[in-house]
Design a protein around this motif. Structure first.
Motif, PDB file in Angstrom:
ATOM      1  N   GLU A 165       1.115   4.161  -2.605  1.00 25.07           N
ATOM      2  CA  GLU A 165       0.896   5.480  -2.790  1.00 25.07           C
ATOM      3  C   GLU A 165       2.022   6.540  -3.659  1.00 25.07           C
ATOM      4  O   GLU A 165       1.775   6.890  -3.776  1.00 25.07           O
ATOM      5  N   GLU A 204       0.533  -1.207   0.116  1.00 24.31           N
ATOM      6  CA  GLU A 204       0.132   0.320  -0.169  1.00 24.31           C
ATOM      7  C   GLU A 204       0.484   1.363  -0.425  1.00 24.31           C
ATOM      8  O   GLU A 204       0.710   2.301  -0.734  1.00 24.31           O
ATOM      9  N   ARG A 205       2.080   1.067   1.209  1.00 20.53           N
ATOM     10  CA  ARG A 205       2.025   2.509   0.903  1.00 20.53           C
ATOM     11  C   ARG A 205       3.552   2.314  -0.615  1.00 20.53           C
ATOM     12  O   ARG A 205       3.906   3.894  -0.958  1.00 20.53           O
TER      13      ARG A 205
END
Length: 285
Positions: A112, A108-109
């Motif tokens: 992003e 997820e990071r």
């Protein structure tokens, strides 16, 4: 031209290329079949000996230097950054592939950070859209490590502008190849990390540093050290993503501890967008 005037295209001695061809046509005898008889520059076993390391270092420095000069590369815009950040169009699939696994939060990071791929691509496009000099040489030629992610974004942005770009690959234990957007005639492979780093900076007019790991940090700190110690003329150093950089490196603490000068904090600039970065490179506020 007078017969006595020098002609850089001609030499009195027979060209090495011609003798290299001739050496392949010798009669087979015990003497000519022995490795000792090979021309030194055609003898790979000889060139790879441990005591030939200085020669290999020199060759690895010289080959890209000659080809870049012949290609009319006057200056470069160097891109450093992660090899793991997905392109924006691949971010959702990247998240989905890690869903429900222990790596989901890390994925997820990284997803992003796909916006940095987009910004690197845009900055490379802006730089690559600049006209050539009157003599046909180019400034701000995009130069990356030639790999995936941020490096790919940089070369891709240059390709969007129809401009050439450089890729400096290094041999690693895992299989890799240059990304598809590197100009083939400007795609180089290195054995020595040190020589590769020299080529990153020898023509650098500016450096854009995007979020990355050990390799990116290594390249960034070597660059800062060269400028800090006067070994290299100051050039714009752009750190994309202020929140990321402030989280992983407390530059202010280094100054507060007295191990760097407060003025060293002015060696780089935090930026968020390609437009902001390009404005700085063009001398804007």
């Amino acid at each position: 031209m007078s017969r006595l005037e020098p002609d850089s295209a001609r030499h009195a001695l027979r060209p090495a290329r011609e003798d290299a061809r001739r050496s392949q046509r010798v009669l087979a005898t015990p003497q000519t079949e022995h490795p000792a008889y090979r021309l030194a520059f055609q003898d790979l076993d000889f060139l790879l000996r441990e005591d030939l390391r200085p020669v290999r270092l020199q060759l690895e420095l010289l080959k890209p230097e000659l080809l870049l000069a012949e290609a009319g590369i006057a200056s470069t815009l160097v891109f450093y950054g992660s090899a793991r950040i997905p392109a924006p169009e691949a971010a959702e699939a990247f998240r989905a592939a890690a869903a429900g696994t222990p790596q989901a939060s890390v994925a997820e990071r990284l997803a992003e950070k796909s916006r940095f791929y987009a910004e690197a691509r845009k900055l490379a496009f802006l730089a690559s859209s600049q006209p050539c000099r009157a003599d046909g040489t180019r400034d701000f030629v995009v130069c990356s490590g030639g790999g995936p992610s941020i490096m790919e974004a940089a070369n891709r942005g240059a390709a969007d502008a129809g401009a050439p770009s450089i890729g400096l690959n290094v041999v690693l234990p895992h299989e890799q190849k240059p990304n598809d957007y590197v100009t083939p005639s400007l795609s180089f492979q290195f054995h020595y990390f040190a020589i590769r780093k020299m080529h990153f900076l020898m023509r650098a007019r500016a450096v854009a540093v995007f979020p990355g790991g050990f390799g990116t940090l290594d390249e960034l700190f070597e660059l800062l050290t060269l400028v800090q110690t006067g070994k290299m003329q100051p050039i714009p150093i752009l750190l994309f993503g202020e929140a990321y950089w402030r989280r992983i490196i407390d530059f202010g603490a280094l100054a507060a501890e007295g191990v760097i000068d407060p003025a060293d904090l002015n060696l780089f600039h935090y930026v968020e967008t390609a437009e902001d970065g390009w404005r700085l490179l063009c001398g804007g506020p």
